[in-house]
Design a protein around this motif. Structure first.
Motif, mmCIF file in Angstrom:
data_model
loop_
_atom_site.group_PDB
_atom_site.id
_atom_site.type_symbol
_atom_site.label_atom_id
_atom_site.label_comp_id
_atom_site.label_asym_id
_atom_site.label_seq_id
_atom_site.Cartn_x
_atom_site.Cartn_y
_atom_site.Cartn_z
ATOM 1 N N LEU A 92 22.491 -15.760 34.134
ATOM 2 C CA LEU A 92 22.105 -16.160 32.985
ATOM 3 C C LEU A 92 23.438 -16.627 32.072
ATOM 4 C CD1 LEU A 92 19.571 -13.931 31.848
ATOM 5 C CD2 LEU A 92 19.137 -15.897 32.630
ATOM 6 N N ILE A 93 24.579 -16.004 32.223
ATOM 7 C CA ILE A 93 25.710 -16.640 31.450
ATOM 8 C C ILE A 93 26.247 -17.918 32.234
ATOM 9 C CG2 ILE A 93 28.053 -15.763 30.729
ATOM 10 C CD1 ILE A 93 26.894 -13.110 30.470
ATOM 11 N N VAL A 94 26.148 -17.789 33.313
ATOM 12 C CA VAL A 94 26.888 -18.891 34.161
ATOM 13 C C VAL A 94 25.750 -20.187 33.759
ATOM 14 C CG1 VAL A 94 26.984 -20.149 36.370
ATOM 15 C CG2 VAL A 94 27.747 -17.718 36.000
ATOM 16 N N ALA A 95 24.812 -19.984 33.808
ATOM 17 C CA ALA A 95 23.460 -20.991 33.394
ATOM 18 C C ALA A 95 23.760 -21.402 32.040
ATOM 19 C CB ALA A 95 22.051 -20.528 33.721
ATOM 20 N N LEU A 96 24.057 -20.673 31.169
ATOM 21 C CA LEU A 96 24.386 -21.009 29.850
ATOM 22 C C LEU A 96 25.418 -21.763 29.464
ATOM 23 C CD1 LEU A 96 22.926 -20.464 26.794
ATOM 24 C CD2 LEU A 96 24.321 -18.566 26.840
ATOM 25 N N ALA A 97 26.607 -21.160 30.119
ATOM 26 C CA ALA A 97 27.867 -21.930 30.188
ATOM 27 C C ALA A 97 27.873 -23.362 30.838
ATOM 28 C CB ALA A 97 29.088 -21.041 30.930
ATOM 29 N N ILE A 98 27.189 -23.542 31.964
ATOM 30 C CA ILE A 98 26.924 -24.919 32.562
ATOM 31 C C ILE A 98 26.222 -25.607 31.391
ATOM 32 C CG2 ILE A 98 26.194 -26.010 34.470
ATOM 33 C CD1 ILE A 98 26.891 -23.826 36.098
ATOM 34 N N PHE A 99 25.233 -25.117 31.093
ATOM 35 C CA PHE A 99 24.113 -26.053 29.916
ATOM 36 C C PHE A 99 25.064 -26.508 28.924
ATOM 37 C CE2 PHE A 99 21.746 -25.938 26.094
ATOM 38 C CZ PHE A 99 21.167 -26.866 26.123
ATOM 39 N N PHE A 100 25.828 -25.614 28.145
ATOM 40 C CA PHE A 100 26.832 -26.112 27.343
ATOM 41 C C PHE A 100 27.641 -27.132 27.476
ATOM 42 C CE2 PHE A 100 25.381 -22.348 24.812
ATOM 43 C CZ PHE A 100 24.620 -22.767 23.959
ATOM 44 N N LEU A 101 28.372 -26.912 28.911
ATOM 45 C CA LEU A 101 29.254 -27.861 29.270
ATOM 46 C C LEU A 101 28.738 -29.334 29.362
ATOM 47 C CD1 LEU A 101 32.260 -28.279 30.538
ATOM 48 C CD2 LEU A 101 31.198 -27.693 32.656
ATOM 49 N N ILE A 102 27.480 -29.313 30.059
ATOM 50 C CA ILE A 102 26.898 -30.471 30.342
ATOM 51 C C ILE A 102 26.460 -31.235 29.099
ATOM 52 C CG2 ILE A 102 24.764 -31.563 31.416
ATOM 53 C CD1 ILE A 102 26.904 -30.787 33.557
ATOM 54 N N LYS A 103 25.785 -30.408 28.089
ATOM 55 C CA LYS A 103 25.376 -30.865 26.802
ATOM 56 C C LYS A 103 26.862 -31.599 26.121
ATOM 57 C CE LYS A 103 23.106 -29.579 22.784
ATOM 58 N NZ LYS A 103 21.769 -29.221 22.526
ATOM 59 N N ALA A 104 27.948 -30.778 26.297
ATOM 60 C CA ALA A 104 29.102 -31.461 25.554
ATOM 61 C C ALA A 104 29.533 -32.789 26.312
ATOM 62 C CB ALA A 104 30.110 -30.566 25.735
ATOM 63 N N ILE A 105 29.346 -32.861 27.462
ATOM 64 C CA ILE A 105 29.878 -34.126 28.416
ATOM 65 C C ILE A 105 28.935 -35.205 28.056
ATOM 66 C CG2 ILE A 105 29.957 -35.176 30.619
ATOM 67 C CD1 ILE A 105 30.952 -32.340 31.597
ATOM 68 N N ASN A 106 27.511 -34.964 27.784
ATOM 69 C CA ASN A 106 26.582 -36.040 27.427
ATOM 70 C C ASN A 106 26.872 -36.511 26.111
ATOM 71 O OD1 ASN A 106 25.264 -35.847 30.047
ATOM 72 N ND2 ASN A 106 23.794 -34.651 29.386
ATOM 73 N N LYS A 107 27.179 -35.518 25.190
ATOM 74 C CA LYS A 107 27.589 -36.080 23.770
ATOM 75 C C LYS A 107 28.506 -36.868 23.748
ATOM 76 C CE LYS A 107 27.914 -34.113 19.145
ATOM 77 N NZ LYS A 107 27.823 -32.854 18.239
#
Length: 147
Positions: A92-107
């Motif tokens: 869950l922590i890995v998935a959350l970290a990747i989610f925020f990383l992808i969100k930042a890259i998209n932004k």
């Protein structure tokens, strides 16, 4: 020889190499997140749970058999559900970290696109001064229009 050539073409495609790089970086990222979970997040949770470590949580199915001298002749059989809970938390922590990383890259990508779209077009070059011939031809055209 034809099969070897086909395999070489397949293995050296750009997306296969990119995927391999992603797997290597993902493995390293996984180690970082596992350390974060084990060394930073889980100790306070363990304190909140009365000093219990998730990895130590287990259900004993069959007790260990110990002989008269105290040596274990058959180890205990356990269901280690604590390790499973720990793995779920890691995921869950890995998935959350990747989610925020992808969100930042998209932004960042969207910001860059907006900046490119909002950039003003370069001002058109000023019209060059008409030559003497052009001036004369313009006067002749205007005279012909009057007549």
């Amino acid at each position: 020889m034809g099969m070897l050539k086909e395999f070489k073409e397949f293995a050296m495609r750009g997306n296969v190499v990119d995927m391999a790089v992603g797997v290597v970086i993902g493995g390293a990222f996984g180690k970082i997140v596992t350390s974060l979970v084990n060394d930073v997040i889980m100790p306070p949770i363990g304190v909140l749970l009365g000093g219990a470590d998730f990895k130590d949580l287990k259900w004993v199915i069959k007790e260990a058999i110990v002989d008269a001298e105290g040596a274990v002749t058959a180890p205990e059989v356990t269901l280690n559900y604590g390790a499973f809970v720990q793995t779920i938390i890691d995921f869950l922590i890995v998935a959350l970290a990747i989610f925020f990383l992808i969100k930042a890259i998209n932004k960042l990508s969207n910001l860059k696109k907006k900046e490119e779209e909002a950039a003003p077009a370069p001002a058109p070059a000023p019209e060059p001064e008409p030559s003497a011939e052009e001036k004369l031809l313009t006067e002749i055209r205007d005279l012909l229009k009057k007549n």
